[in-house]
Design a protein around this motif. Structure first.
Motif, PDB file in Angstrom:
ATOM      1  N   SER A 210       0.812  -1.221   0.000  1.00 15.15           N
ATOM      2  CA  SER A 210       0.000   0.000   0.000  1.00 15.15           C
ATOM      3  C   SER A 210       0.845   1.270   0.000  1.00 15.15           C
ATOM      4  O   SER A 210       0.463   2.274  -0.618  1.00 15.15           O
ATOM      5  CB  SER A 210      -0.941   0.012   1.217  1.00 15.15           C
ATOM      6  OG  SER A 210      -1.911  -0.990   1.124  1.00 15.15           O
TER       7      SER A 210
ATOM      8  N   PHE B 292       1.971   1.752  -3.427  1.00 17.44           N
ATOM      9  CA  PHE B 292       0.786   2.045  -4.226  1.00 17.44           C
ATOM     10  C   PHE B 292       0.428   3.530  -4.103  1.00 17.44           C
ATOM     11  O   PHE B 292       0.120   4.205  -5.090  1.00 17.44           O
ATOM     12  CB  PHE B 292      -0.388   1.188  -3.742  1.00 17.44           C
ATOM     13  CG  PHE B 292      -1.259   0.646  -4.839  1.00 17.44           C
ATOM     14  CD1 PHE B 292      -1.743   1.477  -5.841  1.00 17.44           C
ATOM     15  CD2 PHE B 292      -1.613  -0.692  -4.875  1.00 17.44           C
ATOM     16  CE1 PHE B 292      -2.562   0.986  -6.857  1.00 17.44           C
ATOM     17  CE2 PHE B 292      -2.425  -1.197  -5.883  1.00 17.44           C
ATOM     18  CZ  PHE B 292      -2.897  -0.357  -6.872  1.00 17.44           C
TER      19      PHE B 292
ATOM     20  N   LEU C  21      -0.395   6.642  -6.670  1.00 16.87           N
ATOM     21  CA  LEU C  21      -1.743   7.208  -6.718  1.00 16.87           C
ATOM     22  C   LEU C  21      -1.793   8.704  -6.446  1.00 16.87           C
ATOM     23  O   LEU C  21      -2.691   9.396  -6.937  1.00 16.87           O
ATOM     24  CB  LEU C  21      -2.646   6.479  -5.723  1.00 16.87           C
ATOM     25  CG  LEU C  21      -3.014   5.037  -6.082  1.00 16.87           C
ATOM     26  CD1 LEU C  21      -3.788   4.395  -4.951  1.00 16.87           C
ATOM     27  CD2 LEU C  21      -3.819   4.997  -7.380  1.00 16.87           C
TER      28      LEU C  21
ATOM     29  N   LEU D 207      -7.692   9.269  -4.831  1.00 15.34           N
ATOM     30  CA  LEU D 207      -7.708   7.818  -4.608  1.00 15.34           C
ATOM     31  C   LEU D 207      -8.980   7.192  -5.179  1.00 15.34           C
ATOM     32  O   LEU D 207      -9.665   6.391  -4.535  1.00 15.34           O
ATOM     33  CB  LEU D 207      -7.591   7.493  -3.107  1.00 15.34           C
ATOM     34  CG  LEU D 207      -6.378   8.078  -2.365  1.00 15.34           C
ATOM     35  CD1 LEU D 207      -6.403   7.637  -0.915  1.00 15.34           C
ATOM     36  CD2 LEU D 207      -5.089   7.674  -3.037  1.00 15.34           C
TER      37      LEU D 207
ATOM     38  N   VAL E  31      -7.029   3.337  -8.877  1.00 13.34           N
ATOM     39  CA  VAL E  31      -6.415   2.186  -8.208  1.00 13.34           C
ATOM     40  C   VAL E  31      -6.314   1.022  -9.185  1.00 13.34           C
ATOM     41  O   VAL E  31      -5.260   0.378  -9.311  1.00 13.34           O
ATOM     42  CB  VAL E  31      -7.228   1.774  -6.964  1.00 13.34           C
ATOM     43  CG1 VAL E  31      -6.697   0.460  -6.381  1.00 13.34           C
ATOM     44  CG2 VAL E  31      -7.185   2.871  -5.911  1.00 13.34           C
ATOM     45  N   ASP E  32      -7.392   0.748  -9.909  1.00 15.16           N
ATOM     46  CA  ASP E  32      -7.388  -0.360 -10.854  1.00 15.16           C
ATOM     47  C   ASP E  32      -6.426  -0.109 -12.007  1.00 15.16           C
ATOM     48  O   ASP E  32      -5.710  -1.012 -12.453  1.00 15.16           O
ATOM     49  CB  ASP E  32      -8.804  -0.602 -11.388  1.00 15.16           C
ATOM     50  CG  ASP E  32      -9.748  -1.122 -10.316  1.00 15.16           C
ATOM     51  OD1 ASP E  32      -9.255  -1.717  -9.336  1.00 15.16           O
ATOM     52  OD2 ASP E  32     -10.976  -0.924 -10.457  1.00 15.16           O
TER      53      ASP E  32
ATOM     54  N   ARG F  74      -2.745  -0.290 -10.848  1.00 11.06           N
ATOM     55  CA  ARG F  74      -2.346  -1.642 -10.472  1.00 11.06           C
ATOM     56  C   ARG F  74      -1.503  -2.278 -11.597  1.00 11.06           C
ATOM     57  O   ARG F  74      -0.473  -2.902 -11.344  1.00 11.06           O
ATOM     58  CB  ARG F  74      -3.589  -2.493 -10.197  1.00 11.06           C
ATOM     59  CG  ARG F  74      -3.267  -3.825  -9.529  1.00 11.06           C
ATOM     60  CD  ARG F  74      -4.507  -4.710  -9.478  1.00 11.06           C
ATOM     61  NE  ARG F  74      -5.713  -4.021  -9.043  1.00 11.06           N
ATOM     62  CZ  ARG F  74      -6.052  -3.830  -7.782  1.00 11.06           C
ATOM     63  NH1 ARG F  74      -5.267  -4.279  -6.818  1.00 11.06           N
ATOM     64  NH2 ARG F  74      -7.181  -3.205  -7.480  1.00 11.06           N
TER      65      ARG F  74
ATOM     66  N   ARG G  95      -8.975  -0.736  -2.854  1.00  7.91           N
ATOM     67  CA  ARG G  95      -8.993   0.710  -2.637  1.00  7.91           C
ATOM     68  C   ARG G  95      -9.203   1.023  -1.171  1.00  7.91           C
ATOM     69  O   ARG G  95      -8.553   1.927  -0.617  1.00  7.91           O
ATOM     70  CB  ARG G  95     -10.101   1.361  -3.465  1.00  7.91           C
ATOM     71  CG  ARG G  95     -10.162   2.870  -3.243  1.00  7.91           C
ATOM     72  CD  ARG G  95     -11.429   3.485  -3.826  1.00  7.91           C
ATOM     73  NE  ARG G  95     -11.465   4.907  -3.539  1.00  7.91           N
ATOM     74  CZ  ARG G  95     -11.884   5.438  -2.384  1.00  7.91           C
ATOM     75  NH1 ARG G  95     -12.292   4.627  -1.397  1.00  7.91           N
ATOM     76  NH2 ARG G  95     -11.881   6.747  -2.208  1.00  7.91           N
TER      77      ARG G  95
ATOM     78  N   VAL H 268      -5.930   0.582   0.805  1.00 10.16           N
ATOM     79  CA  VAL H 268      -4.960   1.629   0.475  1.00 10.16           C
ATOM     80  C   VAL H 268      -5.397   2.961   1.073  1.00 10.16           C
ATOM     81  O   VAL H 268      -4.593   3.710   1.645  1.00 10.16           O
ATOM     82  CB  VAL H 268      -4.789   1.741  -1.050  1.00 10.16           C
ATOM     83  CG1 VAL H 268      -3.906   2.934  -1.400  1.00 10.16           C
ATOM     84  CG2 VAL H 268      -4.193   0.459  -1.623  1.00 10.16           C
ATOM     85  N   GLU H 269      -6.690   3.278   0.977  1.00  8.20           N
ATOM     86  CA  GLU H 269      -7.181   4.534   1.530  1.00  8.20           C
ATOM     87  C   GLU H 269      -7.041   4.559   3.047  1.00  8.20           C
ATOM     88  O   GLU H 269      -6.685   5.600   3.633  1.00  8.20           O
ATOM     89  CB  GLU H 269      -8.642   4.766   1.147  1.00  8.20           C
ATOM     90  CG  GLU H 269      -9.156   6.114   1.649  1.00  8.20           C
ATOM     91  CD  GLU H 269     -10.606   6.356   1.309  1.00  8.20           C
ATOM     92  OE1 GLU H 269     -10.975   7.522   1.111  1.00  8.20           O
ATOM     93  OE2 GLU H 269     -11.374   5.377   1.258  1.00  8.20           O
TER      94      GLU H 269
END
Length: 453
Positions: free
Chosen positions: A69, A72, A76, A136, A141-142, A145, A193, A196-197
């Motif tokens: 994350s 990631f 993001l 975000l 996110v997708d 990835r 998501r 990660v958020e």
């Protein structure tokens, strides 16, 4: 003497110091309402400035369901905010000829930009908008990835990267500190998501933000810009807020148990023309006062063309093109190692030489000429690095996040000059006595080094 950060500024005032040395640079620190910290180093005559927004969270702080994350988020945050699209962010820096990037580590994350001094307001506005107000969105996110999976695939194709990453796992064991910073492909595929958020909301807070800047700037102006940016984001600005405490250990503040250090030999079979050999073990923590001694040790053993490894492995025997020593320090642990890349058939001989040169230094010591070269190399690298505003910006962040004090160039040079041959020999012996690990990567059906290092 090093300058404690507390003396460089408090919520109620700002003190100044000439700690950076004779070049006239001035370091100042302010704790803003809300707990965010601003550190600057004004360098006279420099027409550029580098700004960094730092958060003291890294890959080792991730919960099991959040692995990957931190990295990631590094991606993001460039995908857009409530005020800017991804294109707006990119265009803002391109329009002023600036460079912007980010970096994820095991214990911190940074977002940074280098611009002309007159464009520092742009860098502050855009960078802090990203850090405080990331959208975000699920579609981002997708989409990202796939980008991250490609990045991990590229790293997996780099044999040198793979060797060093697996060596860290071998030394640190299956702990958050030993795991890859970017996560594994499985981690990224599984990342949601919401996870990660949640990681973002927990760690990207005013009390955890450190803003550092170096170059052509004025401290009070930078503080005003940062305050404005945080206010636009709606971040709390309570007068009684204080910065989060400095990390003193892992996520739980506990040192790494020695029982998790497996040591031993690991062979990774890969279809390569060259084998990669890494030998080493635990090193020093980032705050260990002997880090200056370690720097000289690394220089003497494998830091340049006159180093022992370069002379013995490459120059005298022609067994490798690249060979060096390396180290990494964290809040509660460290890593020290020796590296050589060689023809697969030469792995046993090269491994023996790496171990031999390490042992000879610990047993027989070093001469004054060798010590002088090692200290000179470390000193020169330090001073030449200060030609770059990015290096100065990073040094400020390490002072705040890692050391809790700012050590200027003159003080650093004095610490290096104080290192003795006995100091180097003692540390070499201490590191040699710790559990050792050997990693060999190459086209091997079985272990090319059948005995323990």
């Amino acid at each position: 003497m090093p300058v404690p950060l507390a003396s460089l500024g408090t919520p109620s005032g700002v003190a100044e110091t000439d700690a950076a040395g004779r070049e006239g640079a001035r370091v100042r620190r302010t704790v803003l309402p809300g707990g965010a910290v601003v550190l600057t180093e004004a360098v006279p005559g420099l027409r550029s400035a580098t700004l960094g927004a730092w958060v003291g969270v890294g890959s080792r702080d991730e919960a099991d369901h959040q692995r990957g994350s931190t990295h990631f988020l590094e991606h993001l945050l460039f995908k857009g905010t409530g005020r800017r699209s991804a294109m707006d962010i990119a265009a803002a820096f391109d329009e002023v000829g600036g460079d912007a990037n980010a970096s994820t580590g095991k214990e911190n994350t940074s977002y940074y930009a280098r611009v002309l001094d007159t464009d520092l307001p742009v860098a502050v506005d855009v960078t802090l908008d990203m850090v405080t107000s990331a959208s975000l969105r699920a579609e981002d996110v997708d989409g990202e990835r796939g980008v991250i999976l490609e990045e991990l695939a590229a790293a997996e194709d780099d044999d040198d990267d793979v060797a060093h990453e697996r060596f860290s796992l071998l030394v640190h064991g299956d702990t958050p500190l030993g795991r890859p910073i970017g996560g594994t492909p499985a981690d990224i595929e599984a990342a949601t998501r919401d996870a990660v958020e949640a990681h973002y909301r927990r760690h990207y807070v005013p009390e955890g933000l450190v803003v550092t800047a170096a170059g052509g700037l004025e401290h009070d102006a930078v503080c005003a810009l940062v305050e404005q940016a945080l206010a636009r984001a709606g971040w709390p600005a309570g007068a009684d807020a204080v910065p989060l405490p400095r990390r003193t250990g892992g996520p739980a503040g506990e040192p790494l148990p020695s029982t998790l250090r497996p040591g031993g030999v690991l062979t990774l079979e890969r279809d390569t023309e060259q084998a990669h050999v890494l030998l080493g073990g635990p090193g020093l923590t980032a705050t260990d006062e002997r880090r200056w001694v370690l720097g000289v040790l690394v220089a003497v053993l494998g830091g340049g063309m006159s180093s022992r490894l370069f002379q013995e492995v490459r120059e005298r025997r022609g067994l490798a093109y690249s060979t060096y020593a390396f180290d990494a320090g964290y809040s509660d642990d460290g890593l020290f190692g020796l590296y050589a890349g060689c023809t697969p058939s030469r792995v046993p001989q090269v491994t023996e030489l790496l171990a031999e040169q390490w042992a000879l230094l610990a047993r027989d010591g070093l001469g004054e000429d060798e010590l002088r070269r090692g200290k000179g190399q470390l000193s020169g690298s330090l001073v030449l690095g200060m030609e770059d505003s990015g290096a100065r910006m990073t040094r400020l962040a390490r002072a705040e996040l890692v050391h809790g004090r700012f050590t200027g160039v003159d003080e650093s040079l004095a610490r290096i000059a104080a290192v003795t041959a006995d100091d180097v020999v003692a540390l070499a012996g201490e590191l040699l006595a710790a559990p050792r690990s050997l990693l060999v990567l190459g086209p091997f059906d079985d272990d090319p080094v059948p005995v323990a290092p």
